[in-house]
Design an enzyme around this catalytic site. Structure first.
Site, PDB file in Angstrom:
ATOM      1  N   SER A 322       0.862  -1.183   0.000  1.00  0.00           N
ATOM      2  CA  SER A 322       0.000   0.000   0.000  1.00  0.00           C
ATOM      3  C   SER A 322       0.898   1.232   0.000  1.00  0.00           C
ATOM      4  CB  SER A 322      -0.921  -0.003   1.222  1.00  0.00           C
ATOM      5  OG  SER A 322      -0.154   0.099   2.417  1.00  0.00           O
ATOM      6  N   ASP A 365      -8.843   1.164  12.360  1.00  0.00           N
ATOM      7  CA  ASP A 365     -10.247   0.988  12.697  1.00  0.00           C
ATOM      8  C   ASP A 365     -10.581  -0.497  12.668  1.00  0.00           C
ATOM      9  OD1 ASP A 365     -12.981   1.627  13.186  1.00  0.00           O
ATOM     10  OD2 ASP A 365     -13.399   1.402  11.045  1.00  0.00           O
ATOM     11  N   ASN A 416      -4.488   7.063   9.000  1.00  0.00           N
ATOM     12  CA  ASN A 416      -4.893   7.019   7.601  1.00  0.00           C
ATOM     13  C   ASN A 416      -6.417   7.137   7.497  1.00  0.00           C
ATOM     14  OD1 ASN A 416      -4.755   6.764   4.838  1.00  0.00           O
ATOM     15  ND2 ASN A 416      -4.556   4.533   4.868  1.00  0.00           N
ATOM     16  N   SER A 419      -8.505   6.453   4.173  1.00  0.00           N
ATOM     17  CA  SER A 419      -8.944   5.146   3.674  1.00  0.00           C
ATOM     18  C   SER A 419     -10.441   4.964   3.851  1.00  0.00           C
ATOM     19  CB  SER A 419      -8.198   4.030   4.415  1.00  0.00           C
ATOM     20  OG  SER A 419      -8.475   4.078   5.812  1.00  0.00           O
ATOM     21  N   GLY A 440      -5.371  12.334   4.438  1.00  0.00           N
ATOM     22  CA  GLY A 440      -6.653  12.332   3.750  1.00  0.00           C
ATOM     23  C   GLY A 440      -6.652  11.382   2.560  1.00  0.00           C
ATOM     24  N   HIS A 468       2.364  21.948  21.445  1.00  0.00           N
ATOM     25  CA  HIS A 468       2.906  23.298  21.317  1.00  0.00           C
ATOM     26  C   HIS A 468       3.730  23.726  22.527  1.00  0.00           C
ATOM     27  CE1 HIS A 468       3.447  26.708  18.960  1.00  0.00           C
ATOM     28  NE2 HIS A 468       2.238  27.257  18.948  1.00  0.00           N
ATOM     29  N   ASP A 472       7.460  24.192  18.076  1.00  0.00           N
ATOM     30  CA  ASP A 472       6.953  25.434  17.500  1.00  0.00           C
ATOM     31  C   ASP A 472       6.493  25.192  16.067  1.00  0.00           C
ATOM     32  OD1 ASP A 472       9.279  25.572  15.770  1.00  0.00           O
ATOM     33  OD2 ASP A 472      10.391  26.302  17.508  1.00  0.00           O
TER      34      ASP A 472
END
Length: 498
Positions: A322, A365, A416, A419, A440, A468, A472
């Site tokens: 993939s 998932d 991912n 997908s 995306g 943060h 930075d």
């Protein structure tokens, strides 16, 4: 005569204490006369008649009933959910036989038997919560089998070290369970010569068998993790059923293609368990982190062409290729230049630890919920190695067999989400990590080439989130630019590969 009767009864009582301890016996009938009649006793299990002259040969030899307690499985886990029983009351089990599968808030674990015997009692139903240190099953052990009660008493994670027997060998401790030591002793194998692959160098049954195979030249059957095959390029229907591991029948259950809608007409309340419960803890900890977001787009046109060339080669080696192996390897190359993105901070954010290994996680998932297994030491792996490891993790995730080792130790994460769908996202950092990226879907969109002509391009959007407090915006931007350069010009990755 009374003395003879008392002597016979004392002999029988001693036999009971040796052969029937932990069982309840009740004296139902006792008769004696001047001619020394038979002594009749009724047990709680069955009726047996003993002659006073043949007491030594009439007792059925059975072992004690042992409470098999749920031992500490690490990571500070104190309770698990029983997902499936592989045995029932009355079943005979041997050492290493699978008893049940339990799920903690971190991983699914298969519990195996330490004893040879018969299952007499199951303490929990399916989906019930089992506590560490409490009885899981009762096993009536076979007579003469080795029973070590101390092995079952595990109350806290600190006591987990006592769960295993240690041997002092040349200045270090060799860790192995009594069952593994017994297997090594039966085959005249010194534990000091065996390399343990378990946690903290613990020697497992497979390590003994592999060591024995190297000495004898025998070919061992594949382990359950090896038996899970990734589908090839063509349809491969039923043969996978024959390759299933005997100890994990859950691996053969087909997943439903779409959930069946059920309208009950009433509200249903149920407790959070397993991975959902873990998600609550993780996300509550993530809320304390000030997130910095950064988004960009990547032109994957050259990578799409490269993957098309390599796919037949990879499939010939039995590995599905993939885009993720390229994304992961490019991230690892970028982390070499920006190690702060592969770091972690303590709870009070007073110290920062730069991780030497690039253990890059992949949000996955599954039917059990969101899991994040990770590929270990990506900085040392090729694209082929990464693809092979991803195939293994994806197969285990689909079968619900991801272990604690696969789900812990991550240092950097990619999600991912494309997908499934979507272009941009706002990923949430997985503590104690400090960076996460969401990928995306790849879309064919019009773009201008170097000559000003409109051409079709394979565009993917990426969304980064960084802690943060220590990272930075400029650092995140430079890392993203380097990562994008590797993917838009895959040949440039060759220059930095080691």
């Amino acid at each position: 005569m009374a003395a003879v009767t008392r002597g016979s009864f004392s002999v029988f009582r001693r036999l009971l204490s040796q052969q029937y301890r932990r069982q309840c016996f009740q004296l139902q009938n006792f008769r004696s006369d001047r001619t020394l009649q038979q002594l009749t006793f009724r047990c709680d299990r069955n009726l047996q008649v003993f002659d006073s002259r043949t007491l030594h040969s009439g007792v059925v030899s059975r072992g004690p009933i042992v409470q098999f307690k749920l031992s500490d499985i690490g990571e500070g886990i104190m309770e698990v959910t029983v997902k499936e029983w592989y045995v029932k009351e009355g079943d005979k089990v041997s050492q290493f036989d699978s008893i049940c599968e339990v799920q903690s808030d971190k991983a699914s674990v298969t519990i195996t038997s330490r004893y040879d015997g018969v299952i007499r009692k199951l303490y929990y139903d399916v989906d019930a919560t089992a506590l560490v240190g409490k009885p899981l099953v009762d096993i009536e052990t076979e007579s003469g089998s080795e029973v070590i009660q101390e092995e079952d008493v595990v109350e806290t994670p600190a006591m987990a070290r006592e769960e295993h027997t240690h041997q002092e060998i040349k200045g270090h401790k060799t860790q192995a369970t009594p069952a593994v030591r017994r297997l090594a002793m039966e085959n005249n194998i010194k534990l000091s010569e065996v390399l343990g692959t378990g946690k903290d160098g613990r020697i497992l049954k497979e390590d003994i068998l592999n060591f024995l195979a190297k000495q004898t030249g025998a070919i061992l059957p594949p382990t359950p993790s090896q038996e899970i095959q990734t589908p090839g390029p063509g349809p491969a229907p039923a043969p996978a059923a024959s390759a299933r591991p005997v100890s994990t029948p859950a691996a053969t259950k087909p997943l439903p293609k779409s959930p069946k809608l059920v309208f009950t007409g009433k509200d249903v309340t149920e407790p959070l368990k397993g991975f959902h419960k873990a998600m609550v803890k993780t996300m509550m900890a993530a809320l304390k982190i000030p997130h910095f977001g950064y988004c960009d787009e990547v032109d994957l046109s050259r990578l799409v062409a490269l993957r098309a060339e390599l796919r037949p080669v990879m499939e010939g080696r039995g590995v599905k290729l993939s885009y993720m192996p390229f994304f992961i390897k490019a991230a690892s190359l970028g982390l070499l230049h920006f190690p702060i993105l592969n770091a972690s901070v303590d709870e009070g954010c007073q110290n920062i630890t730069y991780k030497a290994s690039h253990n890059i996680g992949l949000a996955m998932d599954t039917s059990q919920g969101l899991l994040v297994p990770n590929v270990k030491n990506v900085q040392l792996l090729s694209v082929f190695d990464i693809a092979q490891e991803l195939n293994r993790l994806q197969a285990l995730g689909a079968a619900g067999q991801l272990g604690t080792a696969d789900l812990t130790g991550g240092t950097f994460t990619l999600s991912n989400i494309g997908s499934i769908g979507g272009t941009y996202a706002k990923p949430v950092i997985l503590p104690p990590e400090v960076t996460i990226g969401a990928l995306g879907k790849i879309q064919v969109l019009p773009r201008f080439d170097a000559g000003g002509q409109v051409v079709p391009a394979h565009i993917m959007n990426v969304s980064w989130s960084a802690d943060h407090r220590i990272i930075d915006g400029a650092t995140m931007c430079r890392f993203s630019n380097l990562w994008r350069e590797y993917l838009e010009n895959p040949a440039s990755m060759v220059l930095d590969l080691k």
